[in-house]
Design a protein around this motif. Structure first.
Motif: not given
Length: 293
Positions: A28-39, A83-91
């Motif tokens: 779940w975290e990887a999917i959300n972080q991948a969505d973030f990194e695509r942008s 994006l759910p905040q808890q699925a992302l890193g601090d940065v």
């Protein structure tokens, strides 16, 4: 404790359930972080543009900042806010926070950026403003010169130095590199004023810039659009012919319109020059009086 929904897996050993839960969470975290990194490219560009507003190299005009705000708002609505905040890193959370804060405070941030840019320019170009005219430009004049908004309205009375400001602004744009000569259109009502501005800019800046009258610009536009320029009436370029035309118009109005006739006669009968000191008048020959026949 976190008030998160709890899912019970019946018939599964605790160790296996924990392994499964961790795997789901990581995916779940990887999917959300991948969505973030695509942008990532769009996010990095926005963050850089937002950071540059704290110390802008150019004037942060509305036409410059508005597209940044629109891109930031669009990215937030389409992705960041979902994006759910808890699925992302601090940065990543910090970067999202900067973009969302900018969207909420864009107008305030732009005003601060304008103030910072103007303050720096007023110091950097102080010698130019001190010496461009015979007298140093006033603080208000200097601020109107460094302002490079989409459209700037300057309200000033007669004799307050409007021509000086327009001429100095053109010189500032050229010397600072903000504009090239072909990107500046300098207009005046009278040909003498236009000529004076052109000569002043070239003298102070070393670059030719032709100031034009509104009439000459309009005349050239007509020629470009129509393929040829129309013949001008005699009074358009001949002051004597112009005065004769005005005289003829007044004479016709006096003969044909009684109310207008009364107003004209009243104006010439009762209008007086302002009182001046005995030695306040120039020693110049009195102009001839041309009676209406």
């Amino acid at each position: 404790m976190d008030e998160q929904p709890v899912q019970l897996l019946k018939g599964v050993r605790q160790k296996e359930a924990l392994v499964f839960s961790d795997k789901i969470r990581l995916d779940w975290e990887a999917i959300n972080q991948a969505d973030f990194e695509r942008s990532r490219a769009a996010i990095d560009t926005l963050l850089l543009e937002i950071a540059q507003l704290s110390d802008p190299a150019t004037y942060p005009a509305a036409c410059v900042v508005s597209p940044i705000v629109e891109r930031a708002r669009g990215l937030d609505q389409s992705l960041l806010s979902k994006l759910p905040q808890q699925a992302l890193g601090d940065v990543q959370r910090d970067q999202i926070g900067k973009i969302q804060t900018f969207v909420q405070n864009a107008q305030h941030d732009r005003q601060q950026a304008i103030a910072a840019f103007e303050e720096r320019q007023l110091v950097e170009w102080s010698d130019f403003f001190d010496t461009f005219e015979s007298n140093p430009l006033t603080p208000e004049q200097r601020k109107s010169i460094v302002a490079d908004e989409d459209a700037t309205l300057i309200l000033a009375g007669a004799g307050s130095g409007k021509t000086s400001v327009i001429t100095a602004k053109a010189g500032y744009l050229l010397k600072s590199g903000a504009r090239k000569p072909e990107e500046v259109l300098l207009l005046a009502f009278a040909s003498a004023a236009a000529k004076e501005m052109s000569e002043r800019i070239e003298e102070k800046c070393g670059e030719p810039l032709e100031a034009r009258t509104f009439h000459s610009l309009a005349y050239d536009i007509i020629g470009t659009v129509e393929g040829s320029k129309p013949a001008l009436a005699a009074h358009a370029t001949d002051d004597k012919a112009y005065l004769a035309l005005i005289r003829d118009i007044l004479k016709a109005l006096v003969k044909t319109a009684s109310e207008v006739s009364k107003s004209i006669v009243g104006w010439f009968s009762y209008t007086r020059l302002d009182e001046k000191a005995p030695f306040g008048y120039c020693k110049a020959p009195m102009p001839p009086i041309v009676p209406l026949k």
